[in-house]
Design a protein around this motif. Sequence first.
Motif, PDB file in Angstrom:
ATOM      1  N   LEU A 193     -94.761  -5.608 -35.318  1.00  0.00           N
ATOM      2  CA  LEU A 193     -94.480  -5.893 -36.723  1.00  0.00           C
ATOM      3  C   LEU A 193     -93.741  -7.213 -36.936  1.00  0.00           C
ATOM      4  CD1 LEU A 193     -93.482  -2.425 -38.246  1.00  0.00           C
ATOM      5  CD2 LEU A 193     -95.459  -3.828 -38.832  1.00  0.00           C
ATOM      6  N   SER A 194     -93.040  -7.693 -35.915  1.00  0.00           N
ATOM      7  CA  SER A 194     -92.301  -8.960 -36.024  1.00  0.00           C
ATOM      8  C   SER A 194     -91.456  -9.036 -37.304  1.00  0.00           C
ATOM      9  CB  SER A 194     -93.257 -10.157 -35.929  1.00  0.00           C
ATOM     10  OG  SER A 194     -94.002 -10.122 -34.727  1.00  0.00           O
ATOM     11  N   ASN A 195     -90.750  -7.950 -37.600  1.00  0.00           N
ATOM     12  CA  ASN A 195     -89.801  -7.946 -38.742  1.00  0.00           C
ATOM     13  C   ASN A 195     -90.483  -8.018 -40.117  1.00  0.00           C
ATOM     14  OD1 ASN A 195     -87.250  -7.825 -39.917  1.00  0.00           O
ATOM     15  ND2 ASN A 195     -86.711  -9.953 -39.499  1.00  0.00           N
ATOM     16  N   PHE A 196     -91.683  -7.466 -40.228  1.00  0.00           N
ATOM     17  CA  PHE A 196     -92.423  -7.481 -41.502  1.00  0.00           C
ATOM     18  C   PHE A 196     -92.493  -6.078 -42.106  1.00  0.00           C
ATOM     19  CE2 PHE A 196     -96.803  -8.042 -43.639  1.00  0.00           C
ATOM     20  CZ  PHE A 196     -96.275  -8.723 -44.719  1.00  0.00           C
ATOM     21  N   LEU A 197     -92.041  -5.901 -43.304  1.00  0.00           N
ATOM     22  CA  LEU A 197     -92.200  -4.670 -44.091  1.00  0.00           C
ATOM     23  C   LEU A 197     -91.884  -3.382 -43.316  1.00  0.00           C
ATOM     24  CD1 LEU A 197     -95.492  -5.615 -46.018  1.00  0.00           C
ATOM     25  CD2 LEU A 197     -93.142  -5.923 -46.786  1.00  0.00           C
ATOM     26  N   LEU A 198     -90.776  -3.388 -42.594  1.00  0.00           N
ATOM     27  CA  LEU A 198     -90.409  -2.229 -41.762  1.00  0.00           C
ATOM     28  C   LEU A 198     -90.306  -0.963 -42.608  1.00  0.00           C
ATOM     29  CD1 LEU A 198     -87.587  -3.755 -39.500  1.00  0.00           C
ATOM     30  CD2 LEU A 198     -90.052  -3.706 -39.109  1.00  0.00           C
ATOM     31  N   TRP A 199     -89.691  -1.107 -43.767  1.00  0.00           N
ATOM     32  CA  TRP A 199     -89.489   0.058 -44.636  1.00  0.00           C
ATOM     33  C   TRP A 199     -90.809   0.488 -45.280  1.00  0.00           C
ATOM     34  CZ3 TRP A 199     -84.605   2.235 -46.485  1.00  0.00           C
ATOM     35  CH2 TRP A 199     -84.775   3.173 -47.513  1.00  0.00           C
ATOM     36  N   GLN A 200     -91.494  -0.502 -45.860  1.00  0.00           N
ATOM     37  CA  GLN A 200     -92.696  -0.218 -46.661  1.00  0.00           C
ATOM     38  C   GLN A 200     -93.864   0.274 -45.804  1.00  0.00           C
ATOM     39  OE1 GLN A 200     -90.908  -2.985 -46.564  1.00  0.00           O
ATOM     40  NE2 GLN A 200     -90.378  -3.691 -48.613  1.00  0.00           N
ATOM     41  N   ALA A 201     -93.831  -0.032 -44.505  1.00  0.00           N
ATOM     42  CA  ALA A 201     -94.963   0.330 -43.631  1.00  0.00           C
ATOM     43  C   ALA A 201     -94.737   1.666 -42.932  1.00  0.00           C
ATOM     44  CB  ALA A 201     -95.206  -0.774 -42.602  1.00  0.00           C
ATOM     45  N   SER A 202     -93.737   2.416 -43.370  1.00  0.00           N
ATOM     46  CA  SER A 202     -93.391   3.678 -42.707  1.00  0.00           C
ATOM     47  C   SER A 202     -94.587   4.600 -42.515  1.00  0.00           C
ATOM     48  CB  SER A 202     -92.341   4.430 -43.523  1.00  0.00           C
ATOM     49  OG  SER A 202     -91.122   3.748 -43.441  1.00  0.00           O
ATOM     50  N   TYR A 203     -95.464   4.657 -43.519  1.00  0.00           N
ATOM     51  CA  TYR A 203     -96.648   5.515 -43.405  1.00  0.00           C
ATOM     52  C   TYR A 203     -97.948   4.721 -43.543  1.00  0.00           C
ATOM     53  CZ  TYR A 203     -94.549  10.018 -42.638  1.00  0.00           C
ATOM     54  OH  TYR A 203     -93.900  11.070 -42.053  1.00  0.00           O
ATOM     55  N   ALA A 204     -97.853   3.425 -43.252  1.00  0.00           N
ATOM     56  CA  ALA A 204     -99.064   2.591 -43.326  1.00  0.00           C
ATOM     57  C   ALA A 204     -99.990   2.908 -42.165  1.00  0.00           C
ATOM     58  CB  ALA A 204     -98.669   1.117 -43.265  1.00  0.00           C
ATOM     59  N   GLU A 205    -101.269   2.696 -42.387  1.00  0.00           N
ATOM     60  CA  GLU A 205    -102.242   2.728 -41.299  1.00  0.00           C
ATOM     61  C   GLU A 205    -102.302   1.317 -40.714  1.00  0.00           C
ATOM     62  OE1 GLU A 205    -103.752   5.382 -40.145  1.00  0.00           O
ATOM     63  OE2 GLU A 205    -102.828   6.640 -41.685  1.00  0.00           O
ATOM     64  N   PHE A 206    -102.326   1.213 -39.394  1.00  0.00           N
ATOM     65  CA  PHE A 206    -102.326  -0.100 -38.735  1.00  0.00           C
ATOM     66  C   PHE A 206    -103.726  -0.474 -38.265  1.00  0.00           C
ATOM     67  CE2 PHE A 206     -97.817  -1.187 -38.233  1.00  0.00           C
ATOM     68  CZ  PHE A 206     -97.240  -0.039 -38.706  1.00  0.00           C
ATOM     69  N   TYR A 207    -104.039  -1.738 -38.404  1.00  0.00           N
ATOM     70  CA  TYR A 207    -105.324  -2.241 -37.920  1.00  0.00           C
ATOM     71  C   TYR A 207    -105.083  -3.573 -37.208  1.00  0.00           C
ATOM     72  CZ  TYR A 207    -110.168  -3.892 -37.935  1.00  0.00           C
ATOM     73  OH  TYR A 207    -111.414  -4.360 -37.567  1.00  0.00           O
TER      74      TYR A 207
END
Length: 224
Positions: free
Chosen positions: A178-192
């Motif tokens: 993640l390199s310090n990007f949207l740590l909070w907002q990506a809690s339940y994001a799907e990663f690609y």
Amino acid sequence: MNDKKIPTHVAIILDGNGRWAKKYGQPRSFGHYQGGRNLFTVAKAAQKLGIKKLTVYAFSTENWKRPEDEVNYLMTKPIEMFHENRDRIKEIDYKITFVGRRDRFSKELLEVIQIIEAETKAHEGFELTIAADYGSYDEIVKAANQSEKPITIESIEKHLMVKQPVDLLIRTSGEQRLSNFLLWQASYAEFYFTKVHWPAFSEKELKKAIKSYQDRNRRFGGLA
Ligand code: IPE
Ligand code: IPE
Ligand code: MG
């Protein structure tokens, strides 16, 4: 790709400008130039596909560690490109906003940011958010300091620079972090993750990422 299950908020870590340039025997700055141009191509594609918000990581709070000439290019080239394309800003039919620190930018860059935000402010339907001198640590610490007490999840969220949760988070160029990007907002994001370097990331690649998203089962801690 299914037209009905389009992610609302897509975030992209625009990585691989340097490696892309190297592949073509060009200086890293050429990669940043093409990467910058590609941002507007992909934003248009995202808007067309029905995504509501696209948040892109353009410069992190840690990227100041890079060599002085590279930082200098990244901080001045967008100003030049803005002035060269001044008339075309009027053609942008979506909203553009910036998130991140503003205290380390030049007066000239701040002016460009303010003009772009002001001139696209009234547009509805799709928003492109550019994270520049952005870091999640900085964002969360600031939100906590601004929060009323006692601090709650909602009181932090209210003060974050990016308020919407991320549905789909894409990182180009092969790295899986993640390199310090949207740590909070990506809690339940799907990663690609894709090996494609950012300047080569096209509408076709975006559709592939959405297709992958649509094949997932989001449970949010519950049961399917
Ligand atoms: C992404 O490309 C742009 C910025 C971080 C500013 P990089 O510059 O990180 O490219 P690579 O990762 O070195 O190839
Ligand atoms: C992340 O890419 C930051 C941006 C894309 C703006 P980096 O290239 O800086 O990330 P690391 O250093 O490989 O983790
Ligand atoms: Mg990189």
